[in-house]
Scaffold this motif. Structure first.
Motif, PDB file in Angstrom:
ATOM      1  N   HIS A  57       0.796  -1.113   0.069  1.00 58.74           N
ATOM      2  CA  HIS A  57      -0.095   0.103  -0.001  1.00 58.74           C
ATOM      3  C   HIS A  57       0.924   1.330   0.191  1.00 58.74           C
ATOM      4  O   HIS A  57       0.308   2.334   0.161  1.00 58.74           O
ATOM      5  N   HIS A  58       2.187   0.943  -0.235  1.00 53.74           N
ATOM      6  CA  HIS A  58       3.213   2.193  -0.155  1.00 53.74           C
ATOM      7  C   HIS A  58       3.080   2.922  -1.678  1.00 53.74           C
ATOM      8  O   HIS A  58       2.761   1.950  -2.721  1.00 53.74           O
ATOM      9  N   ARG A  59       3.699   4.112  -1.940  1.00 54.32           N
ATOM     10  CA  ARG A  59       3.262   4.767  -3.001  1.00 54.32           C
ATOM     11  C   ARG A  59       4.550   4.025  -3.897  1.00 54.32           C
ATOM     12  O   ARG A  59       5.632   4.080  -3.745  1.00 54.32           O
ATOM     13  N   LYS A  73      -2.711   2.140  -4.678  1.00 53.20           N
ATOM     14  CA  LYS A  73      -2.049   3.416  -5.250  1.00 53.20           C
ATOM     15  C   LYS A  73      -1.324   3.439  -6.358  1.00 53.20           C
ATOM     16  O   LYS A  73      -0.559   4.468  -6.993  1.00 53.20           O
ATOM     17  N   GLU A 125      -6.689   3.972   0.390  1.00 56.33           N
ATOM     18  CA  GLU A 125      -6.019   3.989   1.784  1.00 56.33           C
ATOM     19  C   GLU A 125      -6.164   2.854   2.483  1.00 56.33           C
ATOM     20  O   GLU A 125      -5.759   2.925   3.743  1.00 56.33           O
ATOM     21  N   SER A 158      -4.373  -0.388   4.554  1.00 55.38           N
ATOM     22  CA  SER A 158      -3.468  -0.667   5.178  1.00 55.38           C
ATOM     23  C   SER A 158      -2.745  -1.861   4.438  1.00 55.38           C
ATOM     24  O   SER A 158      -3.429  -2.735   3.414  1.00 55.38           O
ATOM     25  N   ASP A 201      -1.027   1.387  11.747  1.00 60.31           N
ATOM     26  CA  ASP A 201      -0.485   1.959  10.551  1.00 60.31           C
ATOM     27  C   ASP A 201      -0.964   3.396  10.381  1.00 60.31           C
ATOM     28  O   ASP A 201      -0.641   4.190   9.380  1.00 60.31           O
ATOM     29  N   VAL A 230      -3.565   4.844   9.191  1.00 57.23           N
ATOM     30  CA  VAL A 230      -4.379   5.129   7.953  1.00 57.23           C
ATOM     31  C   VAL A 230      -5.828   5.684   8.196  1.00 57.23           C
ATOM     32  O   VAL A 230      -6.041   5.574   9.336  1.00 57.23           O
ATOM     33  N   ASP A 264       4.157  16.946   2.938  1.00 55.96           N
ATOM     34  CA  ASP A 264       4.397  15.584   2.205  1.00 55.96           C
ATOM     35  C   ASP A 264       6.199  15.389   2.372  1.00 55.96           C
ATOM     36  O   ASP A 264       6.513  15.828   1.556  1.00 55.96           O
ATOM     37  N   TYR A 268       7.588  12.399   2.008  1.00 56.00           N
ATOM     38  CA  TYR A 268       7.965  11.649   1.010  1.00 56.00           C
ATOM     39  C   TYR A 268       8.291  12.409  -0.045  1.00 56.00           C
ATOM     40  O   TYR A 268       9.497  12.004  -0.935  1.00 56.00           O
ATOM     41  N   HIS A 327       5.343   6.880   2.908  1.00 57.45           N
ATOM     42  CA  HIS A 327       4.090   7.499   2.600  1.00 57.45           C
ATOM     43  C   HIS A 327       4.341   9.177   2.844  1.00 57.45           C
ATOM     44  O   HIS A 327       5.412   9.629   2.846  1.00 57.45           O
TER      45      HIS A 327
END
Length: 567
Positions: free
Chosen positions: A167-169, A184, A194, A196, A233, A235, A399, A401, A417
């Motif tokens: 679920h990470h970018r 994503k 969104e 987890s 997490d 979320v 952001d 990231y 994230h």
């Protein structure tokens, strides 16, 4: 530290009147619901009474059909399957859920959690080689894998197929896995983005159950693990996450698995568990296994069958957590001292600290602690395998990231994230990275983002507070990101003359407005306000409403978030 209050925009009178007519609630309740996207009777019903029938079709997720078909094929051919997960709460609950469910009817199954210190985050070469030695032909990665292009290729050369559940970018170029499940993904039209990591694994199992006519009741007992992952997490508690957290918490509060029951007892929880209890009570203990020792201990705890086995694992993990707290306290003290002793650091827009002997397992926690004192994007680095490894944390609205990505020419790898990320760089690049990160953040961040924010739902009159109002607020649970417990502001509030400080740090007072009853109010860690509050002189109060149950006497209490004084 000064805080800024942002009061959410109040819905229009027309919208409020319409919702009041639809569901027969008070004006403050109608306003809060509209702010949370509830505009009609049907939406209110779904919000207050979540239904599993409202979960999305898993096959709407890109590559879901490929993933389910490959899982079915592996089971049909009795292939060796390795379930691979990250070492944090999301990763270990993911493995326990996926492995635990499949194990109920399939035995040719193993799980693998990388060692935080020897292998680092994500898919590891050691993990692939171990799976190959075991004769595995399919690996399912959970909460990791989206950036492991070279290692997925390495597994392919070994004859191992990969299903990635992450679920990470992602980057623009995805790993060449058999299936990549990640809402994503830019080409994924799944309606909810969104989830987890455990949520993505859950959707794969949901798809597997649908395709094989397995009743959902077989999967339902694993939703307590899903709730823990969603809470820990951080979320958003919206959409599918809210539905899954709602039913997972029900399970956690009625029939928790032995491992979670043992953790609940050791954490000392006696009342109904909330998302907050999981975040601050269960999550850190599960995380501590991977921070201090090895995270497979957490999976064994979560998969324990008997009360005795669970209690033994829980005791060991609780000891890990005590060790973690000691490291956390000492390193935080060192980190804050480094900032305070350096004028440039004190005035900077970022915190980037490095020390070679800091414990890698707690640097993310230390980053969060530093933000509590210096409210700005923070990265804590330590030495690992002759490189600098770090954890980044951010502040609301910024952001981190994206900021790290702008510095990628100085990095070996990174991922994460908007609000949390991990990174690795050469030791000789630390100073250059510190300078560039400061430049990037200083260019992007606003002055407001550097001031702690309290997002206020409504301005309220104290006379509007009663148990009927409070009971509606309770029904808005589970609370968490994007569905937070409501915060209110009341103007022209006065305190009576018995203002107290408890244990040298907590504020206790009795407040009222001209036409209201008197409410007890508590401000934890707010003793600094003691000398500023003058009895019977008005001030502005920011607070939440909580229930106090003392010797079976129920009363409503105001939990103070901040106080501002009129000039």
């Amino acid at each position: 530290m000064n805080k800024r209050w942002i009061v959410k925009q109040k819905p229009s009178e027309e919208q409020i009147a319409h919702l009041i007519a639809e569901i027969n609630v008070s004006e403050p309740v109608a306003s809060m619901l509209l702010q949370r996207g509830v505009h009609s009777f049907e939406e209110a019903k779904n919000y207050f009474r979540p239904s599993l029938e409202l979960l999305h079709d898993p096959f709407l997720m890109k590559d879901m059909d490929k993933a389910v078909n490959r899982l079915v094929e592996a089971i049909y051919n009795h292939e060796k399957i390795v379930v691979y997960g990250d070492y944090d709460v999301d990763g270990t609950t993911s493995v326990a859920l996926f492995y635990g469910f499949l194990r109920t009817f399939y035995s040719n199954l193993l799980f693998y959690i990388p060692d935080r210190y020897k292998e680092g985050y994500g898919i590891s070469q050691a993990g692939i080689e171990w799976a190959n030695e075991q004769g595995a032909t399919l690996m399912v990665s959970l909460d990791c894998g989206i950036k492991s292009k070279e290692l997925i290729q390495y597994a392919k050369e070994k004859g191992i197929d990969f299903i990635i559940c992450d679920h990470h970018r992602p980057d623009n170029n995805l790993p060449d896995a058999l299936a990549v499940l990640d809402p994503k993904r830019s080409d994924c039209e799944y309606p909810y983005k969104e989830l987890s990591g455990c949520g993505v694994g859950f959707k794969l199992l949901q798809g597997f159950c649908i395709q094989n006519s397995i009743p959902f009741e077989k999967l339902y007992p694993f939703m307590d693990l899903l709730a823990v992952s969603i809470a820990a997490d951080i979320v958003p508690i919206t959409g599918e996450n809210r539905i899954m957290a709602y039913f997972g918490l029900q399970l956690l509060n009625t029939h928790p698995r032995p491992g979670l029951q043992a953790l609940i007892q050791i954490a000392g929880f006696e009342k109904k568990l909330s998302i907050s209890n999981v975040v601050f009570g269960l999550g850190p203990r599960i995380n501590a296994a991977g921070r201090i020792a090895h995270a497979h201990a957490a999976v064994h705890l979560l998969l324990a069958h008997s009360k005795e086995e669970a209690e033994q694992h829980a005791k060991e993990i609780n000891l890990n957590n005590r060790d973690r707290q000691g490291f956390d306290t000492n390193i935080t003290r060192e980190a804050l001292n480094m900032i305070e002793m350096d004028e440039l650091m004190r005035e900077a827009k970022t915190t980037v600290l490095y020390k070679n002997d800091w414990h890698k397992g707690v640097i993310g926690i230390v980053a969060s602690r530093c933000i509590e004192k210096y409210h700005r994007p923070t990265i804590i680095l330590t030495e690992s395998h002759s490189k600098a490894a770090g954890s980044a944390r951010s502040v609301p609205g910024f952001d981190v990231y994206d900021a790290i990505e702008e510095c990628k020419d100085l990095l070996e790898q990174f991922g994460g994230h908007m609000y949390a990320a991990g990174l690795t760089l050469k030791l000789e690049n630390v100073q250059a990275f510190r300078q560039k990160f400061e430049e990037v953040v200083a260019r992007k961040i606003t002055e407001d983002q550097l001031i702690p924010l309290i997002e206020v739902d409504l301005e309220l009159k104290l006379k509007q507070i009663n148990f009927k109002f409070y009971n509606v607020i309770k029904q808005m649970e589970p609370f968490g990101p994007e569905n937070m417990q409501p915060i209110f502001v009341s103007e022209q509030v006065c305190a009576r003359d018995n203002v107290k400080v408890l244990k040298d740090q907590h504020l206790k007072l009795y407040v009222y407005q001209e036409d209201s009853q008197v409410f007890e109010a508590i401000g934890f860690g707010m003793a600094a306000f003691y000398g500023k509050i003058k009895p019977f002189h008005p001030f502005r109060l920011c607070y939440q409403i909580v229930e106090n149950n003392f010797r079976d006497n129920r009363s409503l209490q105001l939990l103070i978030k901040d106080i501002k004084f009129y000039e």
